[in-house]
Design a protein around this motif. Structure first.
Motif, PDB file in Angstrom:
ATOM      1  N   HIS A   1      34.151  39.633  46.610  1.00  0.00           N
ATOM      2  CA  HIS A   1      34.516  39.875  45.219  1.00  0.00           C
ATOM      3  C   HIS A   1      34.739  38.531  44.545  1.00  0.00           C
ATOM      4  O   HIS A   1      34.730  37.486  45.176  1.00  0.00           O
ATOM      5  CB  HIS A   1      35.791  40.707  45.141  1.00  0.00           C
ATOM      6  CG  HIS A   1      35.615  42.071  45.726  1.00  0.00           C
ATOM      7  ND1 HIS A   1      35.772  42.327  47.061  1.00  0.00           N
ATOM      8  CD2 HIS A   1      35.248  43.236  45.160  1.00  0.00           C
ATOM      9  CE1 HIS A   1      35.521  43.603  47.298  1.00  0.00           C
ATOM     10  NE2 HIS A   1      35.196  44.182  46.158  1.00  0.00           N
TER      11      HIS A   1
ATOM     12  N   GLY B   1      36.830  36.808  40.740  1.00  0.00           N
ATOM     13  CA  GLY B   1      37.569  37.095  39.522  1.00  0.00           C
ATOM     14  C   GLY B   1      38.388  35.879  39.151  1.00  0.00           C
ATOM     15  O   GLY B   1      38.411  34.891  39.887  1.00  0.00           O
TER      16      GLY B   1
ATOM     17  N   ARG C   1      38.509  46.625  38.648  1.00  0.00           N
ATOM     18  CA  ARG C   1      38.200  45.220  38.406  1.00  0.00           C
ATOM     19  C   ARG C   1      39.256  44.279  38.989  1.00  0.00           C
ATOM     20  O   ARG C   1      39.146  43.065  38.832  1.00  0.00           O
ATOM     21  CB  ARG C   1      38.092  44.961  36.900  1.00  0.00           C
ATOM     22  CG  ARG C   1      37.209  45.963  36.160  1.00  0.00           C
ATOM     23  CD  ARG C   1      37.018  45.601  34.713  1.00  0.00           C
ATOM     24  NE  ARG C   1      36.001  44.562  34.585  1.00  0.00           N
ATOM     25  CZ  ARG C   1      34.695  44.792  34.579  1.00  0.00           C
ATOM     26  NH1 ARG C   1      34.228  46.018  34.709  1.00  0.00           N
ATOM     27  NH2 ARG C   1      33.849  43.801  34.472  1.00  0.00           N
ATOM     28  N   LYS C   2      40.274  44.844  39.647  1.00  0.00           N
ATOM     29  CA  LYS C   2      41.389  44.024  40.134  1.00  0.00           C
ATOM     30  C   LYS C   2      41.380  43.894  41.660  1.00  0.00           C
ATOM     31  O   LYS C   2      41.315  44.895  42.368  1.00  0.00           O
ATOM     32  CB  LYS C   2      42.731  44.621  39.691  1.00  0.00           C
ATOM     33  CG  LYS C   2      42.936  44.604  38.189  1.00  0.00           C
ATOM     34  CD  LYS C   2      44.292  45.175  37.813  1.00  0.00           C
ATOM     35  CE  LYS C   2      44.503  45.133  36.298  1.00  0.00           C
ATOM     36  NZ  LYS C   2      45.776  45.758  35.904  1.00  0.00           N
TER      37      LYS C   2
ATOM     38  N   ILE D   1      41.192  39.169  38.470  1.00  0.00           N
ATOM     39  CA  ILE D   1      40.560  40.163  37.602  1.00  0.00           C
ATOM     40  C   ILE D   1      39.143  39.753  37.270  1.00  0.00           C
ATOM     41  O   ILE D   1      38.884  38.627  36.821  1.00  0.00           O
ATOM     42  CB  ILE D   1      41.387  40.334  36.309  1.00  0.00           C
ATOM     43  CG1 ILE D   1      42.834  40.701  36.666  1.00  0.00           C
ATOM     44  CG2 ILE D   1      40.763  41.390  35.402  1.00  0.00           C
ATOM     45  CD1 ILE D   1      43.774  40.702  35.477  1.00  0.00           C
ATOM     46  N   LEU D   2      38.214  40.687  37.505  1.00  0.00           N
ATOM     47  CA  LEU D   2      36.818  40.458  37.147  1.00  0.00           C
ATOM     48  C   LEU D   2      36.684  40.577  35.629  1.00  0.00           C
ATOM     49  O   LEU D   2      37.039  41.605  35.060  1.00  0.00           O
ATOM     50  CB  LEU D   2      35.933  41.512  37.833  1.00  0.00           C
ATOM     51  CG  LEU D   2      34.425  41.305  37.754  1.00  0.00           C
ATOM     52  CD1 LEU D   2      33.997  40.135  38.626  1.00  0.00           C
ATOM     53  CD2 LEU D   2      33.709  42.575  38.196  1.00  0.00           C
TER      54      LEU D   2
ATOM     55  N   LYS E   1      35.444  41.281  31.904  1.00  0.00           N
ATOM     56  CA  LYS E   1      34.562  42.328  31.375  1.00  0.00           C
ATOM     57  C   LYS E   1      33.153  41.779  31.189  1.00  0.00           C
ATOM     58  O   LYS E   1      32.974  40.634  30.797  1.00  0.00           O
ATOM     59  CB  LYS E   1      35.108  42.856  30.053  1.00  0.00           C
ATOM     60  CG  LYS E   1      36.315  43.747  30.275  1.00  0.00           C
ATOM     61  CD  LYS E   1      36.902  44.273  28.977  1.00  0.00           C
ATOM     62  CE  LYS E   1      38.147  45.100  29.279  1.00  0.00           C
ATOM     63  NZ  LYS E   1      38.983  45.325  28.112  1.00  0.00           N
TER      64      LYS E   1
ATOM     65  N   VAL F   1      29.804  42.298  36.943  1.00  0.00           N
ATOM     66  CA  VAL F   1      29.900  43.329  37.981  1.00  0.00           C
ATOM     67  C   VAL F   1      30.165  42.655  39.307  1.00  0.00           C
ATOM     68  O   VAL F   1      29.813  41.489  39.510  1.00  0.00           O
ATOM     69  CB  VAL F   1      28.599  44.159  38.072  1.00  0.00           C
ATOM     70  CG1 VAL F   1      28.430  45.012  36.827  1.00  0.00           C
ATOM     71  CG2 VAL F   1      27.397  43.263  38.293  1.00  0.00           C
ATOM     72  N   HIS F   2      30.830  43.366  40.226  1.00  0.00           N
ATOM     73  CA  HIS F   2      31.077  42.810  41.539  1.00  0.00           C
ATOM     74  C   HIS F   2      29.753  42.613  42.282  1.00  0.00           C
ATOM     75  O   HIS F   2      28.925  43.533  42.328  1.00  0.00           O
ATOM     76  CB  HIS F   2      31.948  43.772  42.364  1.00  0.00           C
ATOM     77  CG  HIS F   2      33.396  43.673  42.025  1.00  0.00           C
ATOM     78  ND1 HIS F   2      34.101  42.509  42.146  1.00  0.00           N
ATOM     79  CD2 HIS F   2      34.259  44.594  41.551  1.00  0.00           C
ATOM     80  CE1 HIS F   2      35.361  42.732  41.781  1.00  0.00           C
ATOM     81  NE2 HIS F   2      35.473  43.972  41.398  1.00  0.00           N
TER      82      HIS F   2
END
Lengths: 213, 213
Positions: free
Chosen positions: A146, A148, A178-179, A201-202, A204, A207-208
């Motif tokens: 992931h 972020g 998203r977290k 946090i990813l 907005k 996408v992962h």
């Protein structure tokens, strides 16, 4: 945090060569950082050293990136991290940490800190513990596939962290939408001194990527 | 955080003189920290610079404190902070911040950060924001006449913090028994980028000094 592409074999060879050139330069400056704080030599030696260091900085700056490393270096693969204040082999502020990845996703490092990182006498500055943990927690998110940006970071200081040899580790706890929730710590030989938890946090619109851990 | 005694007039004069000697040395090393990350000069210039820097570090280390600054310098008054990684005029890791105290207890500083403090490209490393805020929040506790060690520190990252000119501030929110609650932030020209809150805890066995703010 971003996840970097692997180097190709050719890039690895060239990166090794560049690291062998820039690493010792940064290490020499690290020694000067320490000496700047601890030296007690005579005034005239300090004045001469200052003049010599200014001259050498001038030589190194005769041709340099026009701005910060991350914006202007366009470095591929692992070289992207060489400017980092935590793991950067080109950044004399960095101890630097060498991060290790366990098969279960744990990210850890053993490292040393000296007087440049001191807060209370003989102890690691609490903010330096935060700097290291922010970075290692972010790496644990990245290692899980992931990524972020740091949303929140919370540190709990159990007791003073001595200067010297330390260990840090972090692992992802869970991902919700998203977290990414991640936890970690710094420890001395007698156990944990600082605990950390963070939410990455990813942003907005992103996408992962596929998980690779 | 500890609250330091004021210098006497004689100590102030001597401290000014020492700062005029050590400050430029640390500033020269700061320039080398930046150059180590950004330089693009030819390999032979880097090798020569590395050798020269190692030699100068040797000169400075010929006579030095046997351990960390805080433990061994026994420095009076403001010199106690000269080794700090945030405000230390002798520590090349420190930007350094010059802290300002408003009559209402607000502690603030305007400062600049460059590539050595970079996380995401062009942005302040989140952990570096934590380092700065931990220190400034602790200073706000101290300025209120209390002191204590960092118990918990929580950071909320609203958006990326650009490298360059920044401002930080902190103020005490309230004191409950042995706990001092303090809040602060880092901001760029467009507003707050990182918020922080912390609890500083007076260790058992200590009593609060009289409030002086």
């Amino acid at each position: 945090m971003t996840r970097y592409l692997e180097d190709t074999a050719t890039e690895r060879l060239e990166a090794d060569e560049r690291e062998g050139l820039y690493g010792p330069l940064a290490e020499a400056v690290r020694a000067l950082v320490d000496a700047s704080i601890r030296t007690e030599v005579d005034d005239h030696v300090i004045r001469q050293a200052t003049a010599d260091l200014e001259r050498i900085a001038g030589h190194l700056r005769a041709h340099q990136l026009p701005g910060s490393y991350g914006v202007h270096s366009e470095a591929p693969g692992r070289r992207r991290t060489w400017g980092s204040p935590v793991i950067g082999v080109r950044n004399p502020i960095a101890p630097p940490l060498t991060l290790q990845h366990a098969p279960d996703g744990l990210v850890w490092s053993e490292f040393r800190v000296g007087t440049a990182y001191e807060g209370p006498p003989g102890r690691l500055h609490g903010g330096m513990a935060a700097l290291i943990l922010d970075h290692v927690l972010g790496e644990a998110v990245s290692a899980s596939g992931h990524w972020g940006l740091t949303g929140t970071l919370t540190l709990r200081y159990r007791r003073g962290t001595p200067l010297g040899r330390l260990r840090t580790e972090a692992r992802i706890d869970r991902v919700e939408g998203r977290k990414a929730y991640v936890v970690g710590s710094i420890a001395d030989d007698e156990g944990i001194t600082v605990e950390a938890e963070a939410i990455f946090i990813l942003p907005k619109g992103y996408v992962h990527p596929d998980a690779t851990a």
